[in-house]
Design a protein around this motif. Structure first.
Motif, PDB file in Angstrom:
ATOM      1  N   MET A   1      84.756  54.102  28.764  1.00 29.95           N
ATOM      2  CA  MET A   1      83.453  54.709  28.443  1.00 29.95           C
ATOM      3  C   MET A   1      82.379  53.617  28.458  1.00 29.95           C
ATOM      4  O   MET A   1      82.563  52.544  27.901  1.00 29.95           O
ATOM      5  CB  MET A   1      83.511  55.362  27.057  1.00 29.95           C
ATOM      6  CG  MET A   1      82.260  56.146  26.760  1.00 29.95           C
ATOM      7  SD  MET A   1      82.315  56.899  25.093  1.00 29.95           S
ATOM      8  CE  MET A   1      82.477  55.516  24.019  1.00 29.95           C
ATOM      9  N   LYS A   2      81.306  53.944  29.119  1.00 29.66           N
ATOM     10  CA  LYS A   2      80.255  52.943  29.231  1.00 29.66           C
ATOM     11  C   LYS A   2      79.023  53.413  28.460  1.00 29.66           C
ATOM     12  O   LYS A   2      78.436  54.451  28.759  1.00 29.66           O
ATOM     13  CB  LYS A   2      79.922  52.762  30.717  1.00 29.66           C
ATOM     14  CG  LYS A   2      79.032  51.581  30.989  1.00 29.66           C
ATOM     15  CD  LYS A   2      79.048  51.297  32.481  1.00 29.66           C
ATOM     16  CE  LYS A   2      77.851  50.486  32.896  1.00 29.66           C
ATOM     17  NZ  LYS A   2      77.829  50.234  34.326  1.00 29.66           N
ATOM     18  N   ILE A   3      78.692  52.657  27.430  1.00 25.35           N
ATOM     19  CA  ILE A   3      77.511  53.035  26.645  1.00 25.35           C
ATOM     20  C   ILE A   3      76.358  52.151  27.092  1.00 25.35           C
ATOM     21  O   ILE A   3      76.432  50.926  26.991  1.00 25.35           O
ATOM     22  CB  ILE A   3      77.747  52.798  25.147  1.00 25.35           C
ATOM     23  CG1 ILE A   3      79.028  53.497  24.717  1.00 25.35           C
ATOM     24  CG2 ILE A   3      76.545  53.254  24.320  1.00 25.35           C
ATOM     25  CD1 ILE A   3      79.610  52.957  23.437  1.00 25.35           C
ATOM     26  N   VAL A   4      75.324  52.756  27.616  1.00 26.30           N
ATOM     27  CA  VAL A   4      74.136  51.971  27.939  1.00 26.30           C
ATOM     28  C   VAL A   4      73.215  52.009  26.723  1.00 26.30           C
ATOM     29  O   VAL A   4      72.738  53.056  26.309  1.00 26.30           O
ATOM     30  CB  VAL A   4      73.421  52.508  29.192  1.00 26.30           C
ATOM     31  CG1 VAL A   4      72.161  51.698  29.460  1.00 26.30           C
ATOM     32  CG2 VAL A   4      74.358  52.445  30.383  1.00 26.30           C
ATOM     33  N   GLU A   5      73.061  50.833  26.140  1.00 28.20           N
ATOM     34  CA  GLU A   5      72.244  50.785  24.937  1.00 28.20           C
ATOM     35  C   GLU A   5      70.769  50.799  25.301  1.00 28.20           C
ATOM     36  O   GLU A   5      70.378  50.321  26.357  1.00 28.20           O
ATOM     37  CB  GLU A   5      72.555  49.503  24.167  1.00 28.20           C
ATOM     38  CG  GLU A   5      73.952  49.494  23.607  1.00 28.20           C
ATOM     39  CD  GLU A   5      74.155  48.287  22.728  1.00 28.20           C
ATOM     40  OE1 GLU A   5      74.003  48.437  21.517  1.00 28.20           O
ATOM     41  OE2 GLU A   5      74.430  47.212  23.273  1.00 28.20           O
ATOM     42  N   THR A   6      69.966  51.318  24.432  1.00 27.15           N
ATOM     43  CA  THR A   6      68.531  51.309  24.694  1.00 27.15           C
ATOM     44  C   THR A   6      67.847  50.309  23.780  1.00 27.15           C
ATOM     45  O   THR A   6      68.344  49.985  22.706  1.00 27.15           O
ATOM     46  CB  THR A   6      67.890  52.689  24.458  1.00 27.15           C
ATOM     47  OG1 THR A   6      68.011  52.989  23.073  1.00 27.15           O
ATOM     48  CG2 THR A   6      68.562  53.759  25.298  1.00 27.15           C
ATOM     49  N   PHE A   7      66.720  49.848  24.254  1.00 28.48           N
ATOM     50  CA  PHE A   7      65.905  48.915  23.484  1.00 28.48           C
ATOM     51  C   PHE A   7      65.566  49.500  22.114  1.00 28.48           C
ATOM     52  O   PHE A   7      65.703  48.846  21.088  1.00 28.48           O
ATOM     53  CB  PHE A   7      64.631  48.604  24.276  1.00 28.48           C
ATOM     54  CG  PHE A   7      63.619  47.847  23.489  1.00 28.48           C
ATOM     55  CD1 PHE A   7      63.754  46.485  23.277  1.00 28.48           C
ATOM     56  CD2 PHE A   7      62.512  48.499  22.955  1.00 28.48           C
ATOM     57  CE1 PHE A   7      62.816  45.783  22.536  1.00 28.48           C
ATOM     58  CE2 PHE A   7      61.576  47.804  22.213  1.00 28.48           C
ATOM     59  CZ  PHE A   7      61.735  46.443  21.999  1.00 28.48           C
ATOM     60  N   GLU A   8      65.178  50.776  22.129  1.00 31.02           N
ATOM     61  CA  GLU A   8      64.741  51.413  20.884  1.00 31.02           C
ATOM     62  C   GLU A   8      65.846  51.429  19.830  1.00 31.02           C
ATOM     63  O   GLU A   8      65.619  51.116  18.669  1.00 31.02           O
ATOM     64  CB  GLU A   8      64.245  52.849  21.152  1.00 31.02           C
ATOM     65  CG  GLU A   8      62.893  52.931  21.834  1.00 31.02           C
ATOM     66  CD  GLU A   8      62.940  52.510  23.306  1.00 31.02           C
ATOM     67  OE1 GLU A   8      64.040  52.553  23.915  1.00 31.02           O
ATOM     68  OE2 GLU A   8      61.886  52.121  23.841  1.00 31.02           O
ATOM     69  N   ASN A   9      67.073  51.794  20.287  1.00 32.88           N
ATOM     70  CA  ASN A   9      68.213  51.803  19.367  1.00 32.88           C
ATOM     71  C   ASN A   9      68.416  50.460  18.696  1.00 32.88           C
ATOM     72  O   ASN A   9      68.538  50.352  17.489  1.00 32.88           O
ATOM     73  CB  ASN A   9      69.502  52.109  20.147  1.00 32.88           C
ATOM     74  CG  ASN A   9      69.686  53.594  20.273  1.00 32.88           C
ATOM     75  OD1 ASN A   9      69.018  54.356  19.572  1.00 32.88           O
ATOM     76  ND2 ASN A   9      70.563  53.996  21.174  1.00 32.88           N
ATOM     77  N   ARG A  10      68.479  49.462  19.559  1.00 31.77           N
ATOM     78  CA  ARG A  10      68.763  48.117  19.073  1.00 31.77           C
ATOM     79  C   ARG A  10      67.665  47.626  18.139  1.00 31.77           C
ATOM     80  O   ARG A  10      67.925  46.966  17.138  1.00 31.77           O
ATOM     81  CB  ARG A  10      68.883  47.147  20.255  1.00 31.77           C
ATOM     82  CG  ARG A  10      70.284  46.990  20.744  1.00 31.77           C
ATOM     83  CD  ARG A  10      71.143  46.330  19.685  1.00 31.77           C
ATOM     84  NE  ARG A  10      72.551  46.630  19.944  1.00 31.77           N
ATOM     85  CZ  ARG A  10      73.534  46.397  19.096  1.00 31.77           C
ATOM     86  NH1 ARG A  10      73.270  45.888  17.904  1.00 31.77           N
ATOM     87  NH2 ARG A  10      74.760  46.682  19.407  1.00 31.77           N
ATOM     88  N   TYR A  11      66.456  47.934  18.517  1.00 28.46           N
ATOM     89  CA  TYR A  11      65.323  47.486  17.723  1.00 28.46           C
ATOM     90  C   TYR A  11      65.383  48.131  16.337  1.00 28.46           C
ATOM     91  O   TYR A  11      65.185  47.465  15.314  1.00 28.46           O
ATOM     92  CB  TYR A  11      64.018  47.839  18.442  1.00 28.46           C
ATOM     93  CG  TYR A  11      62.796  47.258  17.772  1.00 28.46           C
ATOM     94  CD1 TYR A  11      62.826  45.960  17.259  1.00 28.46           C
ATOM     95  CD2 TYR A  11      61.621  47.989  17.655  1.00 28.46           C
ATOM     96  CE1 TYR A  11      61.719  45.417  16.646  1.00 28.46           C
ATOM     97  CE2 TYR A  11      60.509  47.454  17.043  1.00 28.46           C
ATOM     98  CZ  TYR A  11      60.569  46.157  16.529  1.00 28.46           C
ATOM     99  OH  TYR A  11      59.482  45.625  15.912  1.00 28.46           O
ATOM    100  N   ALA A  12      65.717  49.414  16.317  1.00 33.54           N
ATOM    101  CA  ALA A  12      65.816  50.130  15.042  1.00 33.54           C
ATOM    102  C   ALA A  12      66.925  49.518  14.179  1.00 33.54           C
ATOM    103  O   ALA A  12      66.757  49.326  12.971  1.00 33.54           O
ATOM    104  CB  ALA A  12      66.094  51.610  15.297  1.00 33.54           C
ATOM    105  N   LEU A  13      68.057  49.176  14.831  1.00 32.95           N
ATOM    106  CA  LEU A  13      69.163  48.574  14.084  1.00 32.95           C
ATOM    107  C   LEU A  13      68.757  47.231  13.474  1.00 32.95           C
ATOM    108  O   LEU A  13      69.084  46.921  12.332  1.00 32.95           O
ATOM    109  CB  LEU A  13      70.368  48.374  15.013  1.00 32.95           C
ATOM    110  CG  LEU A  13      71.159  49.637  15.346  1.00 32.95           C
ATOM    111  CD1 LEU A  13      72.134  49.364  16.484  1.00 32.95           C
ATOM    112  CD2 LEU A  13      71.911  50.131  14.110  1.00 32.95           C
ATOM    113  N   LEU A  14      68.027  46.435  14.281  1.00 33.09           N
ATOM    114  CA  LEU A  14      67.575  45.132  13.787  1.00 33.09           C
ATOM    115  C   LEU A  14      66.659  45.312  12.574  1.00 33.09           C
ATOM    116  O   LEU A  14      66.827  44.659  11.544  1.00 33.09           O
ATOM    117  CB  LEU A  14      66.843  44.362  14.896  1.00 33.09           C
ATOM    118  CG  LEU A  14      66.140  43.075  14.444  1.00 33.09           C
ATOM    119  CD1 LEU A  14      67.138  42.057  13.913  1.00 33.09           C
ATOM    120  CD2 LEU A  14      65.324  42.470  15.583  1.00 33.09           C
ATOM    121  N   CYS A  15      65.699  46.239  12.709  1.00 29.97           N
ATOM    122  CA  CYS A  15      64.764  46.465  11.606  1.00 29.97           C
ATOM    123  C   CYS A  15      65.511  46.901  10.349  1.00 29.97           C
ATOM    124  O   CYS A  15      65.217  46.431   9.240  1.00 29.97           O
ATOM    125  CB  CYS A  15      63.732  47.525  11.987  1.00 29.97           C
ATOM    126  SG  CYS A  15      62.609  46.933  13.268  1.00 29.97           S
TER     127      CYS A  15
END
Ligand code: MN
Length: 728
Positions: A1-15
């Motif tokens: 399974m290939k999950i393409v992460e999005t900028f928004e997701n990652r940014y939200a996780l960081l915040c």
């Protein structure tokens, strides 16, 4: 399974991570750094097809979870900018400050260095070099976080790269995480690495654990409840939970004990976290009451912490089902330390920030290296390896040398043969001076030549390692006795003159044997040789016999007053007899010798000095050793001398040539002397720092005119840039 992460997701996780662990962070600054990284990496993609900026965002998230500071989060966000984009140190410094830029630069350096090696014994050095290159511990923590994210996304790499990176992780990153006390990170790194390094066995363990999952969970639940109930009953506030040990630790136990997983002793571990140290020992008592103790397995890491400051009580017990398991008991603080290690320091700092927290980081470092940890704590600088420098051979072998070492030290470390035939060095593929101080990570290549003259005496002052110094001294001792005698003699005599001691005392029949005995040498040449190769200093040697000489010469001087040779009769007074080609005015006949320090030849302006017991010694008028003639006490011992017309007799003289070092120069000098039909008594060269050499040539001439003609010929040799009359 290939999950393409999005900028928004990652940014939200960081915040979210920042909000959770470090709510005081200046989010404006973080946002600017995120925007900057996004812009810089905009044309790059990760191997899984997602935008590159996902990676620095994820690394920053790990750094935030570790609880590091704002600068470290910025550093993580920008950590690949210098390496992979057109961003520069100056630009980052201007936009985000000097500290942030330095962190990014530090990470870049580690990224560029090659830490893979096949030699097991090199690993400790590699890890030390890693630390030494980092300077700031936050650089190490960002780099470890970077590696952790890369490991988490390892499936997108080629098999070759996977293996390479996983080996490196096992060799460098996981042990470092352990050393820094970051257990959680260490486990994750090891488990992922094992999956690629030994997929078959990794799979076996995973399948086993999966198959036993329900049973395991039921077992752990039962034990957990039993402990909790008891502790609640006796009123000890606790957090108790069980877990299966991580895969790599099971794997290692299987290998080490040569057992199957069923036979393994303790794959279960329970952890009881309590509020105080007395509670820890109380809990221990209850555990031993509830279950059967396995003898010899109790370890008290509270009273004796591990070198990485890990603290806990460990005990292994057996429950009703006959399954052994380990229980670890610790306080919350010990728990934080165990999970986050060095990084926990920042967590404490943001919370209570009390002095004890500094205390443990200090002890952590002290236990690893005896350096001044106080400074380290105040600046977060890594200076535990300040007394060492780590460099590579061209083949990638790592060499640890004392700080300040040069290619000379390096060469002698490799082999004394390499050192003795050293003629030059390349550092990072560029020709460099052999006295260049090496820096961590330098690749050093030694240029040798079969015709090398061997080490130069100056090397003894340049090199830092005892190894090099010893080997150089050995060489001089063995190879160069004649030269040693000459050098030793000249420095010994210089020291004698400095202390105004008469050289004649050395050959005084009444003194000589006693002096040599005091110095513990059979002959003067033996002693000169020892001084020449550096086994003894001239200062020390003279110091040992100084009093004896003074004692012997003083009373004599008092008795006879200033020494003056008295002419035997009136007629002799004006005679001008010559001896050895020199006429001493006012003196009929006396022993003449030519001073070794300035080797005068006919034509030179000269002056005589009445020695004690050796007649008149003839110096050049400009010889610095005659400077004392203005001293009223000494003046009486100087006499006027001049050359007789006896120019057939040859005289020894010495010239020193200043040269730019080059192969074949010695031969050129020798050729000039041969062509000029000059009798050479001695010819040798030595290298000075900075690519210069001095050649000393002692030869026979009849007069000053001849000397000048030879001097001009020598000066016309390429790379001979100056000359001097010898001052031996
Ligand atoms: Mn990276």
């Amino acid at each position: 399974m290939k999950i393409v992460e999005t900028f928004e997701n990652r940014y939200a996780l960081l915040c979210a991570a920042i909000q959770k662990y470090m709510p005081d962070t200046d989010m404006d600054r973080i946002d600017r750094a995120v925007a900057y990284a996004k812009e810089k990496h905009k044309d790059q993609k990760r191997k899984d097809g997602s935008p590159y900026v996902i990676h620095p965002l994820a690394v920053a998230e790990i750094v935030a979870e570790l609880g590091l500071d704002e600068e470290a989060i910025l550093g993580a966000l920008l950590h690949d900018c210098i390496e992979d984009t057109d961003a520069s140190f100056d630009e980052i410094a201007k936009l985000f400050g000097q500290t942030c830029a330095e962190l990014v630069e530090g990470v870049t350096k580690l990224t560029r260095a090659n830490f893979s090696s096949n030699e097991q014994e090199q690993m400790e050095n590699l890890r030390k070099m890693f630390m030494a290159m980092s300077k700031d511990i936050r650089v190490v923590l960002i780099k470890i976080s970077d590696r952790l994210h890369n490991m988490r996304t390892m499936q997108y790499q080629t098999p070759e790269k996977q293996l390479l990176k996983c080996r490196e992780t096992m060799d460098i990153y996981a042990p470092l995480a352990y050393r820094l006390g970051m257990q959680r990170v260490k486990w994750e790194l090891e488990d992922i690495a094992l999956r690629y390094i030994d997929p078959t066995n990794y799979e076996k363990i995973m399948v086993y654990l999966q198959a036993h999952k329900e049973k395991d969970e039921a077992f752990m639940h039962a034990v957990q409840e039993k402990i909790r109930d008891r502790l609640t009953e006796v009123g000890i506030h606790n957090s108790t939970y069980g877990r299966i040990k991580h895969v790599y630790s099971i794997y290692r136990k299987m290998n080490a004990q040569d057992k199957t997983i069923d036979e393994l002793y303790d794959i279960y571990a329970f952890r009881v976290v309590v509020d105080s140290i007395p509670d820890c020992y109380n809990v221990l008592g209850h555990i031993h009451d509830l279950f059967n103790l396995v003898p010899g397995r109790f370890k008290d890491y509270i009273s004796t912490p591990k070198p990485n400051m890990y603290q806990s009580l460990h005990t292994t017990v057996i429950g009703e089902q006959g399954i052994p398991f380990e229980v670890q008991i610790r306080t919350w603080e010990m728990h934080e330390t165990a999970e986050y290690g060095v990084a926990a320091h920042w967590k404490y700092k943001q919370g209570s920030g009390n002095a004890r927290d500094f205390e443990w980081i200090r002890r952590l470092l002290e236990s690893q290296q005896d350096t001044d940890a106080e400074d380290y704590v105040s600046s977060f600088k890594i200076d535990m390896f300040d007394d060492e420098v780590f460099v590579f051979t061209p083949k990638g072998k790592i060499v640890s040398l004392p700080a300040g070492s040069t290619p000379i030290d390096f060469a002698y470390f490799i082999h004394s043969g390499v050192g003795n035939s050293l003629v030059g060095a390349k550092i990072n593929n560029r020709i460099s001076n052999i006295d260049t101080k090496l820096k961590n990570g330098d690749i050093v290549e030694i240029i040798t030549s079969k015709t090398a003259k061997g080490p130069s005496r100056d090397w003894l002052n340049i090199c830092q390692s005892n190894q090099a110094r010893t080997k150089i001294k050995q060489w001089f001792k063995k190879e160069k006795r004649e030269e040693n005698i000459l050098h030793g003699r000249s420095s010994f005599e210089a020291e004698m003159r400095r202390l105004m001691l008469p050289l004649s005392a050395l050959t005084d029949p009444e003194l000589e044997a006693g002096l040599l005995k005091k110095l513990a040498f059979d002959t003067w040449d033996d002693m000169y040789a020892a001084i020449g190769y550096g086994g003894l200093t001239a200062t020390k040697a003279v110091g040992r016999i100084r009093d004896d000489i003074n004692r012997a010469s003083k009373p004599q001087a008092e008795k006879t007053g200033p020494l003056r040779l008295t002419p035997e009769n009136e007629s002799a007074k004006h005679s001008r007899h010559s001896a050895g080609g020199v006429i001493v005015e006012d003196i009929d006949s006396c022993m003449i010798k030519f001073a070794k320090c300035c080797t005068p030849v006919p034509g030179d302006a000269i002056i005589g000095f009445i020695t004690r017991g050796f007649g008149v010694s003839v110096h050049r008028a400009d010889c610095p050793n005659t400077a004392g003639r203005d001293d009223p006490e000494m003046a009486a011992r100087y006499v006027r001398v001049r050359w007789a017309n006896m120019e057939e007799q040859p005289f020894d003289t010495t010239l020193e040539l200043d040269c730019i070092t080059r192969d074949g120069l010695l031969l050129d000098v020798a050729t000039v002397m041969t062509t000029a039909r000059v009798r050479v008594k001695e010819l040798f060269g030595k290298d000075l720092p900075g690519g210069h050499s001095v050649f000393t040539v002692r030869f026979e001439v009849r007069n000053v005119a001849e000397l000048e003609s030879i001097r001009n010929k020598l000066l016309s040799i390429r790379d001979v840039i100056g000359s001097r009359r010898g001052q031996n």
